[in-house]
Design an enzyme around this catalytic site. Sequence first.
Site, PDB file in Angstrom:
ATOM      1  N   GLY A  86       0.818  -1.217   0.000  1.00 35.86           N
ATOM      2  CA  GLY A  86       0.000   0.000   0.000  1.00 35.86           C
ATOM      3  C   GLY A  86       0.845   1.258   0.000  1.00 35.86           C
ATOM      4  O   GLY A  86       2.068   1.217   0.129  1.00 35.86           O
ATOM      5  N   GLY A  88       2.661   3.751   1.406  1.00 30.69           N
ATOM      6  CA  GLY A  88       3.264   4.049   2.694  1.00 30.69           C
ATOM      7  C   GLY A  88       3.810   5.462   2.771  1.00 30.69           C
ATOM      8  O   GLY A  88       4.107   5.965   3.852  1.00 30.69           O
ATOM      9  N   ARG A  89       4.000   6.062   1.618  1.00 29.64           N
ATOM     10  CA  ARG A  89       4.473   7.452   1.622  1.00 29.64           C
ATOM     11  C   ARG A  89       3.894   8.225   0.437  1.00 29.64           C
ATOM     12  O   ARG A  89       4.476   9.195  -0.039  1.00 29.64           O
ATOM     13  CB  ARG A  89       5.985   7.494   1.577  1.00 29.64           C
ATOM     14  CG  ARG A  89       6.577   6.806   0.379  1.00 29.64           C
ATOM     15  CD  ARG A  89       7.988   7.275   0.204  1.00 29.64           C
ATOM     16  NE  ARG A  89       8.647   6.531  -0.847  1.00 29.64           N
ATOM     17  CZ  ARG A  89       9.851   6.822  -1.289  1.00 29.64           C
ATOM     18  NH1 ARG A  89      10.501   7.837  -0.773  1.00 29.64           N
ATOM     19  NH2 ARG A  89      10.398   6.109  -2.233  1.00 29.64           N
ATOM     20  N   ASP A 121       9.095   6.273   7.336  1.00 32.76           N
ATOM     21  CA  ASP A 121       8.740   7.609   7.830  1.00 32.76           C
ATOM     22  C   ASP A 121       7.755   8.331   6.909  1.00 32.76           C
ATOM     23  O   ASP A 121       7.338   9.452   7.196  1.00 32.76           O
ATOM     24  CB  ASP A 121       9.998   8.454   8.034  1.00 32.76           C
ATOM     25  CG  ASP A 121      10.784   8.668   6.746  1.00 32.76           C
ATOM     26  OD1 ASP A 121      10.333   8.177   5.680  1.00 32.76           O
ATOM     27  OD2 ASP A 121      11.838   9.326   6.794  1.00 32.76           O
ATOM     28  N   ARG A 179      -2.164  -1.367 -10.166  1.00 31.12           N
ATOM     29  CA  ARG A 179      -0.975  -2.186 -10.361  1.00 31.12           C
ATOM     30  C   ARG A 179      -1.363  -3.655 -10.378  1.00 31.12           C
ATOM     31  O   ARG A 179      -2.458  -4.010  -9.924  1.00 31.12           O
ATOM     32  CB  ARG A 179      -0.017  -2.002  -9.176  1.00 31.12           C
ATOM     33  CG  ARG A 179       0.213  -0.583  -8.789  1.00 31.12           C
ATOM     34  CD  ARG A 179       0.361  -0.446  -7.257  1.00 31.12           C
ATOM     35  NE  ARG A 179       0.319   0.973  -6.892  1.00 31.12           N
ATOM     36  CZ  ARG A 179       1.374   1.748  -6.801  1.00 31.12           C
ATOM     37  NH1 ARG A 179       2.556   1.244  -6.998  1.00 31.12           N
ATOM     38  NH2 ARG A 179       1.248   3.016  -6.507  1.00 31.12           N
ATOM     39  N   ASP A 248       4.120  -4.753  -7.514  1.00 38.03           N
ATOM     40  CA  ASP A 248       3.465  -3.496  -7.121  1.00 38.03           C
ATOM     41  C   ASP A 248       3.989  -2.322  -7.934  1.00 38.03           C
ATOM     42  O   ASP A 248       3.456  -1.224  -7.842  1.00 38.03           O
ATOM     43  CB  ASP A 248       3.661  -3.230  -5.619  1.00 38.03           C
ATOM     44  CG  ASP A 248       5.122  -3.288  -5.198  1.00 38.03           C
ATOM     45  OD1 ASP A 248       5.768  -4.311  -5.484  1.00 38.03           O
ATOM     46  OD2 ASP A 248       5.614  -2.312  -4.624  1.00 38.03           O
ATOM     47  N   ASP A 258       7.294   4.314 -10.937  1.00 42.68           N
ATOM     48  CA  ASP A 258       8.204   4.157  -9.801  1.00 42.68           C
ATOM     49  C   ASP A 258       9.674   4.147 -10.193  1.00 42.68           C
ATOM     50  O   ASP A 258      10.312   3.103 -10.321  1.00 42.68           O
ATOM     51  CB  ASP A 258       7.845   2.915  -8.961  1.00 42.68           C
ATOM     52  CG  ASP A 258       6.998   3.341  -7.770  1.00 42.68           C
ATOM     53  OD1 ASP A 258       6.765   4.553  -7.617  1.00 42.68           O
ATOM     54  OD2 ASP A 258       6.585   2.471  -6.986  1.00 42.68           O
TER      55      ASP A 258
END
Length: 494
Positions: A86, A88-89, A121, A179, A248, A258
Site C-alpha cells: 500500500g 506508505g508514503r 517515515d 498495479r 506493485d 516508480d
Amino acid sequence: MSIVFDNSYARDLPGAYVAWRPTQAPAPQMLFLNRALAEELGFDAAAVDGAAGAALFSGNALPDGAEPLAQAYAGHQFGGFSPQLGDGRALLVGEVVDRHGQRRDIAFKGSGRTPFSRGGDGKAAVGPMLREALISEAMHALGIPTTRALAVVATGEPVQREVALPGAVLTRVAASHLRVGTFQYFAARGDIDGLRRLADYAIARHDPALADAPDRPLALLRAVAERQARLIARWMNVGFIHGVMNTDNMTISGETIDYGPCAFLEAYDPATVFSSIDQGGRYAYGNQPLIARWNLARLAEALLPLMADANDEAAVKQAVAQVTTVIDDFPAWYAQALLQGQRAKLGLQQADDGDAALAEDFLSLLQQHAVDFTLAWRRLADAAAGDANPLRALFAEAAAVNPWQQRWQARAERDGGDAAQRAARMRLVNPWIIPRNHRVEEALAAASTQLDLKPFDTLLAALRQPYDEDPARSAYTQPAPAQLTAGYRTFCGT
Ligand code: AMP
Ligand code: MG
C-alpha cells in the site's frame, strides 16, 4: 485555484484505500514545475507557480474537491509476496479529466506517514524526487509511456537517511495507479466481490472496448500483457533498466511507474544491474522481458477466482489453461514489438526474415567490444548518411564492425529508399541524449546539497530534446568513465 476533480477510485472502490491527509510541510519551496503538463491538465499555470504552487504541491493547501487517500495493494518484492504493502508514503489526491479527455490521477509521493507505512517515515528526499522527475520526463520525451512529474516541492524539513537530507514531495500524474499488486491485494484476501469491482473498474478506465467482452478477466489480462510487451520492448530499445520490477511497480495502464533505482545502460551488456539491493541480478537489463512475464503470471493467478469457482475443479482447470495461453503468448508479442523497434532503429521499412538476427548480431558486437549502446545506434545513422567513421571510432579495433556494417548496408540498400531519408528517420528513433548516470548524479547533488537547480534545469532541457543534435549539448552525450559505471549503484525509495 479551482480544479475540477472527479474521483472515480474513491467512489467506485471502497475497501481499496484509506482516506488520509498529507502531513504539513513547514516551509515549502517549489523546485520543479512542469508548466506544459499543468496546462495539459487544464490548470492555470500562473496559479500553480510560486508560493501558491508550493503550498498546493506540498499538500499544505489542498484544493476543493480533493479526496486524498492511501491506496491499498499487495505485491511480490524480489519474488517474495507481501499481502499488504500500500501507499506508505504516497497519496492519491484525486483525478481530473485533461484537455484531451483523458482521466489522470494526481498523486503525492513523500507526503508523510499513512496506515500503510509499516516502519517507514512516509517521507522522501529532494534528490530521489528530482531523479524521478528527470528520468520520467526523459522517458516521456523518448515517446515511452510513463507517469509524469508535475511538481517537486522542498518541504523545508530534513528527512533522516544515512545522513539528514532535505525533504521533498513529488506530485505525480498517471493514467492510473492500478498495479498488478492491486489485484493481488483482493485475491490474497479472498475478497471476490472487491476483485470483481476492481476488474470492472480497470476495464472501464483502460479498456472500455472490453466492457462487453465474453471473458472479461481473460480479456483484461491479455490487454495488460500486450501493453507490457510493447512497453518492455520500448525500454529495451533505449537501454532503460527499471531496477525494481516488483508486481506493485507494474501498472495495468502500461505506463512505466516508480523511478527508484532505474538507470540507463552505457556499454551494452544484458547482465547490467545498478540497483544496490538487486544482488542476484533479478532485475538486470536482459531479464526484464522474463520478469514482465513472471509478473503477468501473478496477475493471471489473481484473476483466476473471477474466471472459475475454486470448488469446481474442471472450471479451474479450464481457466488455468486459458490464462496460460496468454502468458505463453507474451514472449512472441514482446519479440514482435522489439523487432518492430529494432527495424526502425536499423532504418528499415520493409520486413525481412533476417532482421532479428541482424539486430542481435549488432548487439553481440557491442557487447563483445564494450561499446556504448546509445552512441552506437546514433552513429549508425551517420553511417546511413554515408559516414561510417564515427561508428567505427566507437570500437577499439575500428575494423571489428566492418563485416556487420557491410551486411547492414546491403540489407538497407535492398530495403530501398533514399539514404538521407533513412538517416533522418533513424535520428528520430535513436536518441542522441539519454540521462547519463554521471550527469544525473551531478545535477541531483547540486540540487540536494545547495538547492542549486541550474544543472538540473539544463540537463532537463537537454533530455526534453533527445533526438536533436545540438553541439551546445554534446557534453551530455558522453558516457561516464567506464570505472565510474562499473561502481555505479542506485538506491530504492530513499
Ligand atoms: P517502492 O520500492 O517505492 O515501490 O515502495 C515499496 C513499498 O514501500 C510501498 O508500499 C511504499 O509505500 C513503501 N515505502 C517506501 N518508502 C517508504 C517510506 N519512506 N515510508 C513508508 N513507506 C515507504
Ligand atoms: Mg512502488
